[in-house]
Design an enzyme around this catalytic site. Structure first.
Site, PDB file in Angstrom:
ATOM      1  N   LYS A  77       0.685  -1.119  -0.235  1.00  0.00           N
ATOM      2  CA  LYS A  77       0.005   0.011   0.130  1.00  0.00           C
ATOM      3  C   LYS A  77       0.626   0.742   0.139  1.00  0.00           C
ATOM      4  CE  LYS A  77      -1.924   1.834   4.086  1.00  0.00           C
ATOM      5  NZ  LYS A  77      -2.150   3.590   4.172  1.00  0.00           N
ATOM      6  N   ASN A  78       2.306   1.694   0.618  1.00  0.00           N
ATOM      7  CA  ASN A  78       2.834   2.569   1.019  1.00  0.00           C
ATOM      8  C   ASN A  78       3.536   2.627  -0.301  1.00  0.00           C
ATOM      9  OD1 ASN A  78       1.149   3.269   3.831  1.00  0.00           O
ATOM     10  ND2 ASN A  78       3.252   2.714   4.218  1.00  0.00           N
TER      11      ASN A  78
ATOM     12  N   ARG B 148      -4.576  10.899   4.400  1.00  0.00           N
ATOM     13  CA  ARG B 148      -2.489  11.244   4.325  1.00  0.00           C
ATOM     14  C   ARG B 148      -1.810  11.373   3.354  1.00  0.00           C
ATOM     15  NH1 ARG B 148       0.055  14.010   8.150  1.00  0.00           N
ATOM     16  NH2 ARG B 148       2.254  13.579   7.588  1.00  0.00           N
TER      17      ARG B 148
ATOM     18  N   CYS C 265      -4.697  13.379  13.171  1.00  0.00           N
ATOM     19  CA  CYS C 265      -4.547  12.184  12.823  1.00  0.00           C
ATOM     20  C   CYS C 265      -4.953  11.557  14.369  1.00  0.00           C
ATOM     21  CB  CYS C 265      -4.150  11.186  11.694  1.00  0.00           C
ATOM     22  SG  CYS C 265      -2.790  10.859  11.859  1.00  0.00           S
TER      23      CYS C 265
ATOM     24  N   ARG D 140       1.761  14.608  12.933  1.00  0.00           N
ATOM     25  CA  ARG D 140       1.864  14.715  11.861  1.00  0.00           C
ATOM     26  C   ARG D 140       1.990  15.407  11.025  1.00  0.00           C
ATOM     27  NH1 ARG D 140      -0.077   8.711   9.569  1.00  0.00           N
ATOM     28  NH2 ARG D 140       2.127   8.908   8.543  1.00  0.00           N
ATOM     29  N   PRO D 141       3.033  16.307  11.512  1.00  0.00           N
ATOM     30  CA  PRO D 141       3.384  17.678  10.645  1.00  0.00           C
ATOM     31  C   PRO D 141       3.849  17.082   8.944  1.00  0.00           C
ATOM     32  CG  PRO D 141       4.365  17.318  12.245  1.00  0.00           C
ATOM     33  CD  PRO D 141       3.988  16.253  12.246  1.00  0.00           C
ATOM     34  N   VAL D 142       3.364  18.093   7.878  1.00  0.00           N
ATOM     35  CA  VAL D 142       4.014  18.115   6.568  1.00  0.00           C
ATOM     36  C   VAL D 142       5.366  19.286   6.325  1.00  0.00           C
ATOM     37  CG1 VAL D 142       1.690  16.902   5.588  1.00  0.00           C
ATOM     38  CG2 VAL D 142       2.188  19.771   5.304  1.00  0.00           C
ATOM     39  N   ASP D 143       5.702  19.714   7.715  1.00  0.00           N
ATOM     40  CA  ASP D 143       6.352  20.911   7.374  1.00  0.00           C
ATOM     41  C   ASP D 143       7.736  20.092   6.420  1.00  0.00           C
ATOM     42  OD1 ASP D 143       7.095  19.204   9.618  1.00  0.00           O
ATOM     43  OD2 ASP D 143       8.336  20.432  10.423  1.00  0.00           O
TER      44      ASP D 143
ATOM     45  N   VAL E  29      14.108  11.073   9.599  1.00  0.00           N
ATOM     46  CA  VAL E  29      14.007  10.311   8.400  1.00  0.00           C
ATOM     47  C   VAL E  29      12.994  10.509   8.795  1.00  0.00           C
ATOM     48  CG1 VAL E  29      14.230   8.652   7.972  1.00  0.00           C
ATOM     49  CG2 VAL E  29      16.142   8.603   9.005  1.00  0.00           C
TER      50      VAL E  29
ATOM     51  N   VAL F 284       9.854   9.390   5.708  1.00  0.00           N
ATOM     52  CA  VAL F 284       9.544   8.744   4.314  1.00  0.00           C
ATOM     53  C   VAL F 284       9.017   9.351   3.647  1.00  0.00           C
ATOM     54  CG1 VAL F 284       7.840   6.766   3.346  1.00  0.00           C
ATOM     55  CG2 VAL F 284       9.186   6.672   5.610  1.00  0.00           C
TER      56      VAL F 284
ATOM     57  N   ASP G  20       4.785   0.162  11.829  1.00  0.00           N
ATOM     58  CA  ASP G  20       3.949   0.610  11.265  1.00  0.00           C
ATOM     59  C   ASP G  20       3.239  -1.201  11.794  1.00  0.00           C
ATOM     60  OD1 ASP G  20       2.749   2.254  10.429  1.00  0.00           O
ATOM     61  OD2 ASP G  20       3.503   1.573   8.394  1.00  0.00           O
TER      62      ASP G  20
ATOM     63  N   ILE H 171       8.713   6.172  16.539  1.00  0.00           N
ATOM     64  CA  ILE H 171       8.924   7.339  15.087  1.00  0.00           C
ATOM     65  C   ILE H 171       7.278   8.343  15.908  1.00  0.00           C
ATOM     66  CG2 ILE H 171       7.627   7.015  12.343  1.00  0.00           C
ATOM     67  CD1 ILE H 171      10.750   5.375  13.337  1.00  0.00           C
TER      68      ILE H 171
ATOM     69  N   ARG I  35      -8.964  -0.315   4.619  1.00  0.00           N
ATOM     70  CA  ARG I  35      -7.810   0.526   4.350  1.00  0.00           C
ATOM     71  C   ARG I  35      -6.990   0.041   3.921  1.00  0.00           C
ATOM     72  NH1 ARG I  35      -6.509   5.710   7.215  1.00  0.00           N
ATOM     73  NH2 ARG I  35      -5.203   5.291   5.410  1.00  0.00           N
TER      74      ARG I  35
HETATM   75  C1  UD1 Z   1       4.490   6.464   6.675  1.00  0.00           C
HETATM   76  C2  UD1 Z   1       4.194   5.548   6.689  1.00  0.00           C
HETATM   77  C3  UD1 Z   1       3.649   5.111   7.166  1.00  0.00           C
HETATM   78  C4  UD1 Z   1       4.355   4.352   8.052  1.00  0.00           C
HETATM   79  C5  UD1 Z   1       5.940   5.615   8.222  1.00  0.00           C
HETATM   80  C6  UD1 Z   1       6.458   5.287   9.018  1.00  0.00           C
HETATM   81  C7  UD1 Z   1       2.860   5.998   3.992  1.00  0.00           C
HETATM   82  C8  UD1 Z   1       1.495   6.482   2.849  1.00  0.00           C
HETATM   83  N1  UD1 Z   1       2.411   5.672   5.488  1.00  0.00           N
HETATM   84  O1  UD1 Z   1       4.250   7.228   6.672  1.00  0.00           O
HETATM   85  O2  UD1 Z   1       2.575   3.791   7.393  1.00  0.00           O
HETATM   86  O3  UD1 Z   1       4.009   4.615   9.605  1.00  0.00           O
HETATM   87  O4  UD1 Z   1       6.097   6.175   6.633  1.00  0.00           O
HETATM   88  O5  UD1 Z   1       7.560   4.063   8.742  1.00  0.00           O
HETATM   89  O6  UD1 Z   1       3.633   5.344   3.143  1.00  0.00           O
HETATM   90  N2  UD1 Z   1       7.133  14.305  10.413  1.00  0.00           N
HETATM   91  C9  UD1 Z   1       7.530  15.398  10.766  1.00  0.00           C
HETATM   92  N3  UD1 Z   1       6.728  16.226   9.363  1.00  0.00           N
HETATM   93  C10 UD1 Z   1       7.137  15.670   8.178  1.00  0.00           C
HETATM   94  C11 UD1 Z   1       6.953  14.664   7.926  1.00  0.00           C
HETATM   95  C12 UD1 Z   1       6.384  13.508   8.734  1.00  0.00           C
HETATM   96  O7  UD1 Z   1       7.755  16.083  11.798  1.00  0.00           O
HETATM   97  O8  UD1 Z   1       7.088  16.864   6.858  1.00  0.00           O
HETATM   98  C13 UD1 Z   1       7.235  13.591  11.625  1.00  0.00           C
HETATM   99  C14 UD1 Z   1       6.643  12.635  11.508  1.00  0.00           C
HETATM  100  O9  UD1 Z   1       5.541  12.993  12.313  1.00  0.00           O
HETATM  101  C15 UD1 Z   1       7.191  11.283  11.869  1.00  0.00           C
HETATM  102  C16 UD1 Z   1       7.970  11.194  11.443  1.00  0.00           C
HETATM  103  O10 UD1 Z   1       8.302  12.516  10.657  1.00  0.00           O
HETATM  104  O11 UD1 Z   1       7.170  11.774  13.711  1.00  0.00           O
HETATM  105  C17 UD1 Z   1       8.101   9.424  10.084  1.00  0.00           C
HETATM  106  O12 UD1 Z   1       6.397  10.638   9.285  1.00  0.00           O
HETATM  107  P1  UD1 Z   1       7.029  10.064   8.438  1.00  0.00           P
HETATM  108  O13 UD1 Z   1       8.358   8.651   7.313  1.00  0.00           O
HETATM  109  O14 UD1 Z   1       6.953  10.594   6.877  1.00  0.00           O
HETATM  110  O15 UD1 Z   1       5.705   8.919   8.004  1.00  0.00           O
HETATM  111  P2  UD1 Z   1       4.493   9.418   6.744  1.00  0.00           P
HETATM  112  O16 UD1 Z   1       5.872   9.520   5.636  1.00  0.00           O
HETATM  113  O17 UD1 Z   1       3.656   9.787   7.161  1.00  0.00           O
END
Ligand code: UD1
Length: 424
Positions: A22-23, A97, A121, A126-129, A167, A169, A311, A333, A403
């Site tokens: 899925k991911n 998301r 969520c 879970r920010p997107v910064d 890190v 993803v 996960d 994480i 999902r």
């Molecule tokens: C993806 C996976 C999710 C998995 C996660 C970690 C998908 C669709 N989802 O989620 O199933 O649990 O990887 O392996 O692939 N963070 C920030 N700012 C950002 C982005 C992330 O602070 O802009 C933080 C997150 O809150 C978290 C950490 O970074 O604490 C890791 O998140 P991230 O690896 O980005 O997870 P997702 O890509 O959301």
């Protein structure tokens, strides 16, 4: 709303086919926004989330055709000769998301995008910064307005150095997708090494992108003027693999996970072996067995790949709830990713939580009860616990499960589990 009813106690024996990841599938579908040519994806998992991504892409102008080349629903053709919109509205992003993955490709191809912020969520803020930092580094101008990200790069993106402070993803994938069409070279430092990131990079290269360092923490992208079409097979789902391996660990028995790849779950195999579960590679995938003796408690800490995946943390906790001894489970994480604990406790699990650490004392037998699924991974952990519980466990609100897990009741049922879906 559907629920799943499980009568625990049956051992599992047989075969379970592992679906596409899925991911990886979700960002791979978003990759189709980067080209006018057709992108064929094979081994696409048939899930609520992938169908939903298809619907979102269709609103942007992508033609989405399932079942192409006689491949059934797992083969999809995605083609966007011309995009008709660069807007991903709140109502769509809120539901999933991963919709946020359209942002990078839209700015890269169209020079602009308006994408809703995903909002909080169930597993923390879970920010997107970092996604935004990456796009700004590539020269996009970012504004936040009324809950939306407005990204603009009218003259195109420009290659840059992007160094992530931790890190991520999602942000690695956003940076990667956007950088393929940027002018010049982009270097991504501290890139996520998750196999799903590599799968996206491989697909982009098949489309004509120039990405090197795949699978390492430094990705280098030499931008190209345009990308072409490709045919790409989605890699097997390592989370589904680990989940069914833990189902066998909990219920006992012997199951072949067809299509599973050991290299994607090596850490999980090591941990299961430590706990007394046998995992062996076969010509077709992995064979998981636990016969006779009770499993031993083992400690884990979730980490970025190749560490133990967050996960699978909830599923592992369900397993440890029935193992012999005490296990410490640390989540590094995500904040607030222990929501399955009160529900597992309803089944008789002995778990205490202290901050980001949980301590689990295994019990001989869990006891069935009605429980509530709070998120995707939490809900599957309740199904697994139900396999080992005396009597009936009813997992309510299973839309979370749909999902991320394809036909879970059929896959477990075919191996002898007493499990059924109850529609209401
Ligand atoms: C993806 C996976 C999710 C998995 C996660 C970690 C998908 C669709 N989802 O989620 O199933 O649990 O990887 O392996 O692939 N963070 C920030 N700012 C950002 C982005 C992330 O602070 O802009 C933080 C997150 O809150 C978290 C950490 O970074 O604490 C890791 O998140 P991230 O690896 O980005 O997870 P997702 O890509 O959301």
């Amino acid at each position: 709303m559907d629920s799943i009813s499980i009568r625990g106690g049956a051992r599992l024996n047989g075969q379970i086919p592992i679906s596409g990841a899925k991911n990886a599938a979700l960002p791979l579908m978003a990759v189709s926004l980067l080209t006018r040519e057709p992108l064929y994806l094979e081994n696409l998992p048939s899930l609520a989330d992938t169908r939903f991504m298809g619907e979102l892409l269709a609103t942007l102008g992508v033609e989405v055709a399932y079942g192409v080349n006689g491949g059934g629903p797992s083969a999809v053709r995605l083609q966007a000769p011309k995009l008709v919109s660069t807007l991903a509205p709140y109502d769509l992003v809120r539901k999933m998301r991963a919709s946020f993955y359209v942002l990078g490709p839209l700015v890269a191809r169209e020079g602009e995008a308006k994408v809703s912020l995903p909002g909080g969520c169930a597993i923390g803020t879970r920010p997107v910064d970092q996604h935004l930092m990456a796009l700004e580094s590539l020269g996009a101008h970012i504004d936040l307005q009324d809950g939306y990200v407005l990204a603009k790069a009218p003259n195109g993106l420009v290659g840059a150095e992007i160094a992530f402070p931790f890190v991520t993803v999602g942000a690695t994938v956003t940076a990667l997708m956007a950088a393929t069409l940027a002018k010049g070279r982009t270097t991504i430092q501290n890139a996520a090494r998750e196999p799903e990131v590599s799968d996206v990079a491989d697909c982009l290269n098949a489309m004509g992108a120039r990405i090197s360092g795949i699978g390492t923490a430094t990705l280098t992208v030499d931008g190209v003027a345009q990308l072409g079409g490709a045919t790409h097979r989605v890699l097997p789902d390592r989370i589904e693999t680990g989940t069914y391996a833990m189902a066998v660990a909990i219920a006992g028995g012997e199951v072949d996970l067809i299509g599973a790849r050991a290299d994607l779950v090596q850490r999980v195999i090591d941990v299961l072996s430590e706990a007394g579960v046998e995992v062996a590679e076969t010509n077709e995938g992995l064979r998981v067995a636990r016969n006779g003796h009770r499993a031993r408690s083992t400690d884990i800490t979730t980490e970025p790949f190749p560490g133990f995946p967050t996960d699978l943390q909830a599923q592992f906790m369900a397993f440890m709830a029935t193992a012999e001894g005490e296990s410490t489970i640390k989540e590094t994480i995500f904040e607030n990713r222990f929501m399955h604990v009160p529900e597992l406790s309803r089944l008789g699990a002995e778990i205490s939580v202290d901050g980001q650490s949980a301590s689990v004392t295994g019990v001989e037998r869990l006891k069935g009860a009605p429980v509530m699924a709070t998120d995707l991974r939490a809900s599957v952990s309740l199904v697994l616990a139900g396999l080992a519980a005396e009597g009936e466990t009813v997992v309510n609100r299973v839309y979370h499960l749909d999902r991320g897990f394809e036909r879970i009741e059929e896959k477990l049922g075919a191996c002898g589990a007493d499990i059924r879906r109850v529609s209401s």
